[in-house]
Enzyme design. Structure first.
Site, PDB file in Angstrom:
ATOM      1  N   SER A 199     -35.036  46.625  15.354  1.00 33.71           N
ATOM      2  CA  SER A 199     -34.350  46.225  14.121  1.00 33.71           C
ATOM      3  C   SER A 199     -34.118  47.368  13.136  1.00 33.71           C
ATOM      4  O   SER A 199     -33.305  47.238  12.227  1.00 33.71           O
ATOM      5  CB  SER A 199     -35.129  45.110  13.418  1.00 33.71           C
ATOM      6  OG  SER A 199     -36.354  45.603  12.900  1.00 33.71           O
TER       7      SER A 199
ATOM      8  N   LYS B 156     -38.786  46.527   7.220  1.00 32.91           N
ATOM      9  CA  LYS B 156     -37.366  46.500   6.868  1.00 32.91           C
ATOM     10  C   LYS B 156     -37.129  47.436   5.682  1.00 32.91           C
ATOM     11  O   LYS B 156     -38.054  47.992   5.105  1.00 32.91           O
ATOM     12  CB  LYS B 156     -36.919  45.077   6.467  1.00 32.91           C
ATOM     13  CG  LYS B 156     -37.245  43.974   7.468  1.00 32.91           C
ATOM     14  CD  LYS B 156     -36.426  44.054   8.740  1.00 32.91           C
ATOM     15  CE  LYS B 156     -36.776  42.903   9.681  1.00 32.91           C
ATOM     16  NZ  LYS B 156     -36.126  43.067  11.007  1.00 32.91           N
TER      17      LYS B 156
END
Length: 243
Positions: free
Chosen positions: A61, A130
């Site tokens: 990701s 993230k």
């Protein structure tokens, strides 16, 4: 002087060290070794608890900033004495349901013990990593057609960290980040189940700051990828403070 006049030779046997005496240096060495090991374990635990912790990257990701198998060191000074800023790469605990569909690496009891004291990277079984795009009060929006995201009405050029070929977002959204929260997205947008995928949940996809472990600031492993993780502050330089 005749042989008879000579002093009789001594037949005394030198004193032998007792078994306890022979064990003395060995016992002292073992005692010092144990003290050093225990001190190292306590110090490692204190560092992991209050200052920094290593984490293992399990997914794609955050390509190409972070790759599967990378180890990163996370500072626990933000949030805390330091603030979280737009552009920071943060590790946070699952706010609830984010990891339901993600396979996580298995560990044994010995590995769990090493993780607990900070001698082995956290395997991320209940954490995610993230990039912060919006902080409390920010309005973050996307038209979902590949156009740049806007933060407080200003388009931001994320080419500095987005994965090659990644679109800013294929999902349309328009949110205001709640107080005490952050809006997070992966650098590999089309392979990141980030804030955009949790719009209908409590918090509207934003992550509570209380769930943030800290900010990743260095890649530790593998050797050919060692380096600092710098905040690309210029990306958000023109973004005004939220109204």
């Amino acid at each position: 002087m005749t042989d008879q006049d000579a002093a009789p030779a001594s037949h005394e046997t030198p004193a032998r060290r007792s078994p306890e005496g022979r064990r003395g240096p060995v016992a002292s060495f073992l005692r010092e070794t144990v003290i050093i090991l225990l001190s190292a374990i306590v110090l490692s635990w204190l560092v992991k608890t209050f200052l920094a912790q290593a984490f293992f990257i399990p997914s794609a990701s955050m390509h190409d900033t972070l790759l599967e198998g990378d180890r990163v060191l996370v500072s626990k000074l933000a949030p805390g004495p330091l603030d979280i800023h737009r552009g920071d790469v943060v590790v946070f605990a699952d706010p609830g349901g984010w990891l339901d569909q993600q396979a996580v690496p298995e560990t044994n009891a010995f590995q769990d013990a090493l993780i607990a004291i900070g001698l082995m990277p956290q395997q991320s079984e209940d954490h995610l990593i993230k990039r912060v795009i919006g902080v409390a009060g920010d309005r973050v929006a996307s038209t979902g057609d590949g156009s740049p995201l806007t933060v407080n009405g200003v388009p931001v050029d994320e080419s500095e960290y987005l994965a090659p070929g990644a679109s800013p977002s294929e999902i349309a959204f328009d949110v205001v980040v709640p107080s005490g929260s952050v809006w997070v997205m992966g650098d590999n947008r089309q392979s990141s189940a980030d804030s955009r995928f949790h719009l209908g949940e409590p918090g509207g996809g934003s992550v509570p700051v209380d769930d943030v472990v800290g900010t990743a600031f260095v890649k530790l492993w593998p050797v050919d990828r060692i380096g600092l993780l710098r905040n690309p502050g210029d990306v958000f330089a023109d973004v005004p403070e939220p109204a």
